[in-house]
Design an enzyme around this catalytic site. Structure first.
Site, PDB file in Angstrom:
ATOM      1  N   HIS A 116       0.765  -1.176  -0.037  1.00 44.48           N
ATOM      2  CA  HIS A 116       0.100  -0.048  -0.103  1.00 44.48           C
ATOM      3  C   HIS A 116       0.952   0.992  -0.052  1.00 44.48           C
ATOM      4  O   HIS A 116       2.094   1.171   0.163  1.00 44.48           O
ATOM      5  CB  HIS A 116      -0.860  -0.068   1.122  1.00 44.48           C
ATOM      6  CG  HIS A 116      -1.996  -0.884   1.210  1.00 44.48           C
ATOM      7  ND1 HIS A 116      -2.862  -1.031   2.011  1.00 44.48           N
ATOM      8  CD2 HIS A 116      -2.155  -2.165   0.398  1.00 44.48           C
ATOM      9  CE1 HIS A 116      -3.802  -2.068   1.906  1.00 44.48           C
ATOM     10  NE2 HIS A 116      -3.308  -2.741   0.789  1.00 44.48           N
ATOM     11  N   GLU A 118       1.244   3.987   1.965  1.00 46.34           N
ATOM     12  CA  GLU A 118       1.869   4.043   3.327  1.00 46.34           C
ATOM     13  C   GLU A 118       3.118   2.978   3.237  1.00 46.34           C
ATOM     14  O   GLU A 118       4.213   3.633   3.831  1.00 46.34           O
ATOM     15  CB  GLU A 118       1.007   3.987   4.582  1.00 46.34           C
ATOM     16  CG  GLU A 118      -0.167   4.864   4.310  1.00 46.34           C
ATOM     17  CD  GLU A 118      -1.510   4.273   3.591  1.00 46.34           C
ATOM     18  OE1 GLU A 118      -2.499   4.699   3.935  1.00 46.34           O
ATOM     19  OE2 GLU A 118      -1.272   3.453   2.872  1.00 46.34           O
ATOM     20  N   CYS A 146      -5.555   1.912   6.014  1.00 44.65           N
ATOM     21  CA  CYS A 146      -6.121   0.687   6.240  1.00 44.65           C
ATOM     22  C   CYS A 146      -5.790   0.127   7.765  1.00 44.65           C
ATOM     23  O   CYS A 146      -4.687   0.507   8.244  1.00 44.65           O
ATOM     24  CB  CYS A 146      -6.352  -0.302   5.204  1.00 44.65           C
ATOM     25  SG  CYS A 146      -4.668  -1.250   5.188  1.00 44.65           S
ATOM     26  N   CYS A 149      -1.833  -0.904   7.423  1.00 43.47           N
ATOM     27  CA  CYS A 149      -1.133   0.291   7.296  1.00 43.47           C
ATOM     28  C   CYS A 149      -0.937   1.094   8.792  1.00 43.47           C
ATOM     29  O   CYS A 149      -0.015   1.595   9.214  1.00 43.47           O
ATOM     30  CB  CYS A 149      -1.404   1.225   6.239  1.00 43.47           C
ATOM     31  SG  CYS A 149      -1.188   0.696   4.767  1.00 43.47           S
TER      32      CYS A 149
END
Length: 227
Positions: A116, A118, A146, A149
């Site tokens: 992701h 991040e 999320c 993360c």
């Protein structure tokens, strides 16, 4: 709500509920500029204090309107997001006091499900800075982190996290999301993690548009999920 939970929420005050309490940390003041900062990692973003917060908030604590601090760094995250128009999750990590861009990334979930935006930015930070100094950084991301993360940010002790579009807004564009907010994850890590700022809605009007455009693009040119 049990007494321990009430005590915890009381200790965090407005941060957990989504309204960012003002923080003023010692350090260098940033010169004001109306230009967008340099997009490169290692560059110093010309901006006012990234801890400043202007604009108005809705009842759920998100910001609307324009600002002079967080907005400038969120534009950097948006620039990263535009590198992946179907999955516009971009992130940058900034030195809280210096304003220096220390890491950046965009969702590359087609390569690995854990990449992701991040996480990619955190990996870039480690490559450039080493696995150190996390507590003195602020992460900006186009989408609310999320649970994976946000957990990574808690483990790293990134104490300031700022996002644009909410998980609910992202879900409305047909992107699957685990139904745990970033604040809920942070609260669950309270035994070892005490964030200074959890702020949502910065430039959300722009990122919401990006996510809606991404939805149309995926519908027109479907392929494997990158989330």
């Amino acid at each position: 709500m049990d007494s321990g939970r009430r005590q915890f929420l009381g200790r965090w005050g407005a941060v957990v509920t989504g309204v960012a309490a003002p923080f003023t940390l010692p350090g260098q003041a940033f010169p004001e500029s109306h230009a967008h900062p340099d997009l490169g990692a290692g560059a110093t973003a010309a901006a006012t204090d990234p801890q400043s917060d202007s604009g108005t908030r809705t009842d759920n604590g998100t910001r609307t309107g324009t600002g002079t601090g967080h907005d400038r760094f969120m534009w950097l995250a948006i620039a990263q997001a535009r590198r992946n128009p179907k999955w516009p999750f971009g992130a940058v990590i900034v030195g809280t006091r210096s304003g220096e861009v220390l890491g950046r990334g965009v969702n590359t979930g087609a390569d690995s499900p854990v990449l992701h935006g991040e996480v990619v930015a955190m990996n870039d930070y480690v490559r450039r800075q080493g696995n150190q100094g996390w507590a003195d950084t602020t992460l900006y991301t186009t989408g609310e982190p999320c649970s994976m993360c946000m957990s990574a940010l808690a483990w790293a002790n990134v104490r300031r996290v700022v996002w644009a579009s909410s998980i609910d807004e992202i879900r409305s564009t047909d992107i699957i999301q685990i139904d745990l907010s970033a604040r809920e994850v942070a609260a669950a890590a309270r035994s070892f993690y005490t964030p200074q700022l959890l702020l949502g809605g910065v430039l959300a009007e722009h990122t919401n548009y990006l996510f809606r455009e991404a939805q149309r693009l995926r519908q027109r040119f479907p392929d494997a999920s990158a989330v």
